[in-house]
Design a protein around this motif. Structure first.
Motif, short mmCIF file in Angstrom:
data_model
loop_
_atom_site.label_atom_id
_atom_site.label_comp_id
_atom_site.label_asym_id
_atom_site.label_seq_id
_atom_site.Cartn_x
_atom_site.Cartn_y
_atom_site.Cartn_z
N GLU A 95 -7.15 6.09 -1.60
CA GLU A 95 -5.78 5.52 -1.61
C GLU A 95 -4.85 6.74 -1.91
O GLU A 95 -3.59 6.65 -1.38
CB GLU A 95 -5.79 4.60 -2.83
CG GLU A 95 -4.38 3.81 -3.01
CD GLU A 95 -4.20 2.89 -4.04
OE1 GLU A 95 -3.25 2.59 -4.72
OE2 GLU A 95 -5.53 2.20 -4.45
N ARG B 259 -1.64 7.81 0.85
CA ARG B 259 -0.24 8.13 0.26
C ARG B 259 0.19 9.35 0.66
O ARG B 259 1.34 9.61 1.27
CB ARG B 259 -0.18 7.98 -1.08
CG ARG B 259 -0.17 6.58 -1.63
CD ARG B 259 -0.28 6.45 -3.13
NE ARG B 259 1.06 6.91 -3.75
CZ ARG B 259 1.06 7.03 -5.10
NH1 ARG B 259 0.22 6.91 -5.82
NH2 ARG B 259 2.38 7.24 -5.34
N GLY C 68 0.83 -1.30 -0.09
CA GLY C 68 -0.01 -0.16 0.07
C GLY C 68 0.86 1.30 0.04
O GLY C 68 1.90 1.31 -0.47
N ALA C 69 0.29 2.31 0.76
CA ALA C 69 1.10 3.49 0.58
C ALA C 69 2.41 3.66 1.12
O ALA C 69 3.06 4.12 0.79
CB ALA C 69 0.01 4.59 1.30
#
Length: 343
Positions: free
Chosen positions: A203, A207, A162-163
């Motif tokens: 998303e 980030r 993920g981020a």
């Protein structure tokens, strides 16, 4: 059976329940699922590792502060700040590239998928390797991009899905400028600034918050240091706000958010230890242990609660010498007594 190249560690770490694995991969799937080799993990002391893995190792030191032990395929590392202190675990690595017969990531991933513990692929490293991670056990898997051969597996993972595992699209200078601006704002002003600036897509927002926390970490002054006209307490307020935003955005869970608080000294010791204990998702009476709970997909929630308890207890334990409340000290000590039995 595990390949003979595993040598003295060729016995299974312990069977996983309700799984089917290909011949020769059991040792490696167990490492990915458990984050340990025969119970030895990145929190184990040198004496504990000797008791679990034996004394057939080669050991080297880099000055007084680093210790590396090699059991051929398996390497364990520790560090300490100065001579005479206890060793603190750094990592456990399985050097799969040393196998006589290469280990295919497709075979490993297939076995883990069938066992209910699939790998997650993250962004490649940009120099010819693919990267995978098992998030709950914190095991990273590095794979040759061309051949598909597993090169190494390490815990704790040095990258994340993920981020947290993706390259930032924003410049380092931009992050620093934004954080320097934020540290001079009041609470209401910060919230208004975030409403104007935060990306709308979930998303991308995750980030962005992780990017800002990374910039804040780099600028966070040491205790007693003043930076950009603000004392540390103002930076601590900003850091806690950013960590809360990271948690709300899902880029950090509660366990990791609290561990960041401890790591960067954002709360005074007694308060930080209370935060650690409050974040433990299970009681000592009910926590899953290696003896009580198999590593099986149906037990994953209990296994991960035990892992969270272990990480939070260890974080709290780092602060014990500075904790004044006797009840807090006793509770942390009781959790630390369970450390070697937790998942």
């Amino acid at each position: 059976m595990v390949p003979e190249a595993v040598g003295p560690l060729s016995e299974d770490v312990g069977p996983l329940t309700n799984r089917q694995v290909s011949p020769g991969t059991t040792f490696f799937t167990d490492f990915v699922v458990t984050g340990s080799v025969r119970g030895a993990d990145a929190t184990s002391t040198p004496a504990e590792v000797t008791g679990l893995l034996g004394d057939a190792f080669v050991e080297s030191r880099t000055g007084p502060g680093q210790l590396l032990r090699s059991y051929h395929l398996v390497e364990v590392a520790w560090e300490r700040e100065q001579e005479g202190e206890d060793w603190r675990g750094l990592y456990v690595t399985v050097q799969a590239h040393r196998l006589d017969v290469p280990l295919s990531v497709d075979a490993l991933a297939s076995d883990l998928e069938r066992a209910g513990f699939p790998l997650v692929e993250v962004a490649p490293d940009g120099v010819g390797c693919r990267r995978f991670v098992r998030p709950d056990s914190r095991v990273a898997v590095l794979v040759d991009e061309e051949s598909g051969q597993v090169l190494a597996m390490t815990t704790p993972a040095w990258f994340a899905p993920g981020a947290r595992g993706e390259p930032s699209p924003w410049s380092r200078e931009s992050g620093r400028d934004q954080v320097r601006h934020l540290v001079g704002l009041g609470a209401a002003e910060r919230e208004a600034w975030a409403r104007r600036r935060a990306p709308g897509e979930a998303e991308e927002a995750a980030r962005w918050w992780w990017f800002l926390w990374g910039a804040c970490r780099q600028l966070l002054p040491d205790e007693g240091e003043r930076r950009f006209g603000h004392d540390r307490s103002v930076w601590e307020v900003l850091a806690l706000w950013l960590l809360g935003a990271c948690e709300a955005a899902g880029v950090l869970d509660r366990t990791d958010a609290v561990r960041e608080i401890v790591r960067y000294g954002l709360l005074e010791p007694d308060t930080a230890v209370r935060a650690c204990l409050d974040a433990i998702p299970v009681s000592r009476a009910d926590v899953a242990t290696r003896e009580s709970t198999p590593y099986a997909r149906e037990n994953l929630e209990a296994v991960n609660a035990s892992r969270a308890a272990k990480r939070l207890a260890l974080a709290a334990g780092e602060l014990l010498p500075r904790v004044r409340d006797r009840a807090l000290r006793a509770e942390v000590a009781a959790w630390l007594e369970l450390r070697t039995r937790l998942m």
